[in-house]
Design an enzyme around this catalytic site. Structure first.
Site, short mmCIF file in Angstrom:
data_model
loop_
_atom_site.label_atom_id
_atom_site.label_comp_id
_atom_site.label_asym_id
_atom_site.label_seq_id
_atom_site.Cartn_x
_atom_site.Cartn_y
_atom_site.Cartn_z
N LYS A 138 -45.90 69.04 -16.13
CA LYS A 138 -45.69 70.03 -15.28
C LYS A 138 -46.75 70.38 -14.27
CE LYS A 138 -45.95 73.00 -19.10
NZ LYS A 138 -45.95 72.00 -19.98
N ARG A 177 -42.76 81.57 -22.00
CA ARG A 177 -42.98 80.55 -23.26
C ARG A 177 -42.39 80.99 -24.62
NH1 ARG A 177 -47.92 78.12 -21.50
NH2 ARG A 177 -48.23 75.98 -22.74
N ARG A 198 -55.88 62.98 -20.69
CA ARG A 198 -56.00 63.78 -19.46
C ARG A 198 -57.47 64.09 -19.20
NH1 ARG A 198 -52.50 69.28 -19.29
NH2 ARG A 198 -53.28 69.10 -21.24
N ARG A 212 -60.11 68.72 -21.83
CA ARG A 212 -59.67 70.04 -22.18
C ARG A 212 -59.95 70.28 -23.78
NH1 ARG A 212 -54.10 72.09 -19.52
NH2 ARG A 212 -53.85 72.75 -21.78
N ARG A 241 -49.92 72.75 -30.66
CA ARG A 241 -49.22 73.02 -29.52
C ARG A 241 -47.66 72.50 -29.46
NH1 ARG A 241 -53.22 70.52 -25.55
NH2 ARG A 241 -51.77 71.11 -24.00
P1 AP5 Z 1 -50.17 67.58 -16.99
O1 AP5 Z 1 -49.30 67.70 -15.67
O2 AP5 Z 1 -51.51 68.18 -17.49
O3 AP5 Z 1 -49.08 68.09 -18.10
P2 AP5 Z 1 -48.60 69.76 -18.55
O4 AP5 Z 1 -47.18 69.49 -18.69
O5 AP5 Z 1 -49.04 70.74 -17.47
O6 AP5 Z 1 -49.68 69.95 -19.88
P3 AP5 Z 1 -50.38 71.36 -20.12
O7 AP5 Z 1 -51.03 70.92 -21.44
O8 AP5 Z 1 -50.96 71.76 -19.19
O9 AP5 Z 1 -49.34 72.18 -20.61
P4 AP5 Z 1 -49.22 73.40 -21.58
O10 AP5 Z 1 -48.13 73.97 -21.27
O11 AP5 Z 1 -49.76 73.05 -22.95
O12 AP5 Z 1 -50.83 73.95 -20.97
P5 AP5 Z 1 -50.93 75.45 -20.41
O13 AP5 Z 1 -52.24 75.26 -19.67
O14 AP5 Z 1 -49.70 76.11 -19.80
O15 AP5 Z 1 -50.02 66.09 -17.54
C1 AP5 Z 1 -50.78 65.73 -18.69
C2 AP5 Z 1 -51.57 64.51 -18.44
O16 AP5 Z 1 -50.49 63.11 -18.21
C3 AP5 Z 1 -52.48 64.30 -17.47
O17 AP5 Z 1 -53.44 63.48 -17.82
C4 AP5 Z 1 -51.67 63.73 -16.31
O18 AP5 Z 1 -52.53 62.96 -15.37
C5 AP5 Z 1 -50.83 62.51 -17.19
N1 AP5 Z 1 -49.56 62.52 -16.34
C6 AP5 Z 1 -48.72 63.33 -15.73
N2 AP5 Z 1 -47.49 62.89 -15.45
C7 AP5 Z 1 -47.36 61.55 -15.77
C8 AP5 Z 1 -46.63 60.41 -15.48
N3 AP5 Z 1 -45.47 60.52 -14.80
N4 AP5 Z 1 -47.06 59.33 -16.00
C9 AP5 Z 1 -48.29 59.10 -16.84
N5 AP5 Z 1 -49.07 60.09 -17.01
C10 AP5 Z 1 -48.75 61.22 -16.42
O19 AP5 Z 1 -51.51 76.32 -21.62
C11 AP5 Z 1 -52.46 76.07 -22.59
C12 AP5 Z 1 -52.59 77.28 -23.64
O20 AP5 Z 1 -52.70 78.51 -22.94
C13 AP5 Z 1 -51.29 77.34 -24.56
O21 AP5 Z 1 -51.71 76.34 -25.55
C14 AP5 Z 1 -51.56 78.67 -24.88
O22 AP5 Z 1 -52.54 78.92 -25.81
C15 AP5 Z 1 -52.00 79.60 -23.62
N6 AP5 Z 1 -50.75 80.02 -22.89
C16 AP5 Z 1 -50.68 79.66 -21.63
N7 AP5 Z 1 -49.48 80.38 -21.16
C17 AP5 Z 1 -48.98 80.99 -22.16
C18 AP5 Z 1 -47.92 81.75 -22.26
N8 AP5 Z 1 -47.03 82.28 -21.67
N9 AP5 Z 1 -47.73 82.39 -23.65
C19 AP5 Z 1 -48.71 82.09 -24.62
N10 AP5 Z 1 -49.82 81.34 -24.52
C20 AP5 Z 1 -50.01 80.79 -23.13
#
Ligand code: AP5
Length: 253
Positions: free
Chosen positions: A41, A120, A159, A192, A203
């Site tokens: 994402k 979420r 990542r 991370r 997660r």
């Molecule tokens: P990346 O683009 O970083 O993936 P992502 O989907 O953004 O993954 P996240 O881990 O950031 O999502 P998340 O939803 O767990 O984290 P968030 O920060 O929201 O890509 C991942 C890797 O793959 C990278 O290395 C990239 O280079 C590679 N890649 C990408 N595309 C590729 C491709 N096509 N081919 C090959 N490689 C590729 O949340 C973190 C934490 O915050 C949660 O766990 C929770 O504790 C808290 N939190 C945040 N929001 C909330 C909420 N609304 N409610 C409750 N808790 C929350």
């Protein structure tokens, strides 16, 4: 091409102003990016920001940025949130909704927005609907990315994220030009805390239990746009733009 914004209003909250706002000369998009942790994402948000001019609003980025608050100045709520995050658990709905509400001025960003990581849970989605309605904004689409589990785990394990500008890399799929150094700003690339195997497991379980039901929730509104996250980031970006070109924008500004 759109300029990237500094996102100060999103990171700091209501009183802050962004130094740079997106230049958007076309439709002002209001999008949610949905999908499991690691599906890509944040990576897609970088390309979509460039292509659509919309600002990337990530709740995870706000929580990670708050880690720079000295430990002794962290509120009990912030300590609880950061603890949950490190373990891979969701932060409580009340806290997340309040944090987003404080930043809801960003919903009227002149470039539009790409909401990443929020909502979420169904409770968060309902609170988000109410906030958008208050501001007279309708979502154009909820872009729902998916990918087989083993590929998600491989993406998360490799990542690396820039500690300064938050640009996202992957050790093999999207390596920086110089190891551990951000191409964009020269910042240090970090792994991370929640990309350790045990946190990844927690997660993914939280996603299936709490977030997967949002696909049904948004399918019911007619705004769910499923997009395969298989292939290169560029291929997925083109697939996303093609899918968006097929929908009728809401016109909600
Ligand atoms: P990346 O683009 O970083 O993936 P992502 O989907 O953004 O993954 P996240 O881990 O950031 O999502 P998340 O939803 O767990 O984290 P968030 O920060 O929201 O890509 C991942 C890797 O793959 C990278 O290395 C990239 O280079 C590679 N890649 C990408 N595309 C590729 C491709 N096509 N081919 C090959 N490689 C590729 O949340 C973190 C934490 O915050 C949660 O766990 C929770 O504790 C808290 N939190 C945040 N929001 C909330 C909420 N609304 N409610 C409750 N808790 C929350």
């Amino acid at each position: 091409m759109a300029t990237l914004t500094d996102r100060a209003a999103w990171f700091i909250g209501a009183s802050a102003q962004c130094d740079t706002t997106p230049e958007n000369t076309g439709h002002v998009w209001h999008l949610v990016l949905l999908g499991p942790p690691g599906v890509g994402k944040g990576t897609q948000a970088e390309g979509l920001t460039q292509a659509l001019g919309a600002c990337h609003l990530s709740t995870g980025d706000v929580f990670r940025a708050s880690k720079s608050t000295p430990v002794e100045l962290r509120s009990p709520a912030l300590k609880t949130a950061l603890g949950a995050m490190g373990r891979g658990e969701l932060v409580s709905d009340d806290l997340v909704v309040e944090m987003v509400r404080e930043r809801s001025g960003c919903f009227r960003c002149q470039g539009g927005f790409l909401m990443d990581g929020f909502p979420r849970t169904v409770a968060q989605a309902q609170a988000f609907d109410a906030m958008l309605e208050e501001k007279g904004i309708a979502l154009d689409a909820v872009v729902s990315y998916d990918l087989p589990l083993d590929e998600i785990v491989a993406r998360l394990s490799g990542r690396r994220t820039c500690g300064t500008c938050k640009a996202v890399y992957h050790v093999t799929a999207r390596p920086p030009k110089v190891a551990d150094v951000c191409d964009a700003c020269g910042g240090a690339l970090l792994q991370r805390e929640d990309d350790q195997p045990e946190s990844i497991r927690v997660r993914l379980k939280a996603y299936e239990e709490s977030t997967r039901p949002l696909e049904e929730y948004y399918r019911g509104t007619g705004r769910l746009v499923p997009v395969s996250a298989d292939g290169s980031p560029d291929a997925i970006l083109q697939r996303t733009l093609e899918a968006l070109s097929q929908i009728a924008p809401t016109g909600g500004a």
